[in-house]
Scaffold this motif. Structure first.
Motif, PDB file in Angstrom:
ATOM      1  N   LYS A 230       0.874  -1.278   0.095  1.00  0.00           N
ATOM      2  CA  LYS A 230      -0.173   0.109  -0.171  1.00  0.00           C
ATOM      3  C   LYS A 230       0.984   1.222   0.112  1.00  0.00           C
ATOM      4  O   LYS A 230       2.052   1.216   0.640  1.00  0.00           O
ATOM      5  N   THR A 231       0.201   2.415  -0.500  1.00  0.00           N
ATOM      6  CA  THR A 231       1.152   3.690  -0.415  1.00  0.00           C
ATOM      7  C   THR A 231       1.072   4.117   1.049  1.00  0.00           C
ATOM      8  O   THR A 231       0.287   3.564   1.642  1.00  0.00           O
ATOM      9  N   ARG A 283       5.934   3.210  -1.630  1.00  0.00           N
ATOM     10  CA  ARG A 283       5.285   1.912  -0.921  1.00  0.00           C
ATOM     11  C   ARG A 283       6.580   1.301  -0.407  1.00  0.00           C
ATOM     12  O   ARG A 283       7.706   1.275  -1.125  1.00  0.00           O
TER      13      ARG A 283
END
Length: 307
Positions: A230-231, A283
């Motif tokens: 995920k970012t 990320r």
């Protein structure tokens, strides 16, 4: 001739007794049975005759015997009383007896690790991760460690950004040490054979260690590797993380006598840090060590802490 036969018979009986000793695989008891592999491990360990060596999980002492041939002293941690008895019996009455110190109990529960130069072990697999972290935080630092791990764990130690195996372990260990694979060991070389192959790894701690607050460093890694794909922007939107950071921020402000604005919003401050330093869309799985250091520094400059 009869005396020689009696001695040989005694040795054969001891060997048979050791062979019949039941191993506890729940404790990671998989004994190396190939003397050639033991010899190779010792050769790659490059022990000096002045070295104090620590070994964890010596079992019946196949590796211990070779260590004792090359080192000044061996401190062996063993949790199984049966193995301790076998180990002591193996070296009783030999020149190695005076060089061997056996410490009974769980090495991870022992709060007083000894000072040692090198660690050489066929490590119980279930303690691999906590053992490596404690080894790298032990003071004084050992010169290096030569350890056997399950193959995938060893691969995680050297994994690079973008790799599926790249994780918090990879980043932590590579920050604190130089790691290299030395040799692969097939599962068939053990008795009883484990379910996977193994790899012998050399871990050389960086000395002096990097001048960082390790608790804080590990704290931020735990957060960003929760969802490494995920970012960072998405990760730092999670309420539990924001609550933890807000609590830490308020503690820091209290310690520093820094007034807290009534309109303060931790989420806005976190978003601001990520945006201003171009971290929002990054990320963890593709970030390198300098990226994580820069991220921690950016948060700390904004008085956001992770421990």
């Amino acid at each position: 001739m009869g005396k020689v036969k009696k001695q040989n018979k005694t040795k054969a009986t001891q060997s048979k007794n050791t062979q019949s000793l039941p191993f506890n695989t729940n404790r990671g008891q998989h004994i190396l049975k190939n003397p050639g592999i033991v010899h190779a491990i010792i050769e790659k360990s490059a022990l000096k005759e002045t070295d104090i060596v620590m070994e964890v999980g010596p079992g019946t002492g196949n590796l211990s015997a070779k260590i004792l041939e090359h080192a000044k002293k061996l401190i062996a941690f063993e949790i199984d009383s049966r193995m301790i008895a076998e180990l002591k019996k193996r070296f009783i009455g030999t020149p190695a007896q005076g060089k061997l110190q056996v410490r009974a109990g769980d090495v991870m529960k022992d709060e007083d690790w000894p000072i040692f130069d090198v660690c050489v072990s066929n490590l119980p697999y279930q303690i691999s991760s906590p053992f490596v972290f404690r080894l790298l935080l032990h003071r004084p630092l050992p010169r290096y460690a030569v350890l056997m791990f399950q193959q995938e764990f060893a691969d995680r130690l050297v994994a690079k950004p973008g790799s599926k195996l790249y994780c918090r372990l990879s980043v932590n260990v590579q920050l604190l040490a130089k790691v290299e694979h030395l040799m692969r060991v097939k599962r068939t070389e053990f008795r009883p054979p484990p379910k996977v192959d193994s790899t012998v790894v050399r871990i050389e701690p960086k000395n002096p260690p990097p001048p960082i607050n390790y608790q804080e460093w590990d704290g931020i890694l735990r957060v960003v590797f929760l969802r490494k794909n995920k970012t960072l922007s998405a990760i730092f939107k999670q309420s539990t993380i924001l609550e933890m950071l807000e609590k830490n921020y308020k503690i820091f402000c209290s310690i520093k006598n820094k007034p807290l604005d009534p309109s303060f919003d931790i989420k806005n401050l976190v978003d601001q840090v990520l945006e201003q330093n171009d971290f929002g869309n990054k990320r963890a799985r593709t970030m390198e060590i300098p990226d994580f250091l820069s991220l921690l520094l950016a948060f700390n400059k904004a008085d956001i802490h992770f421990c």
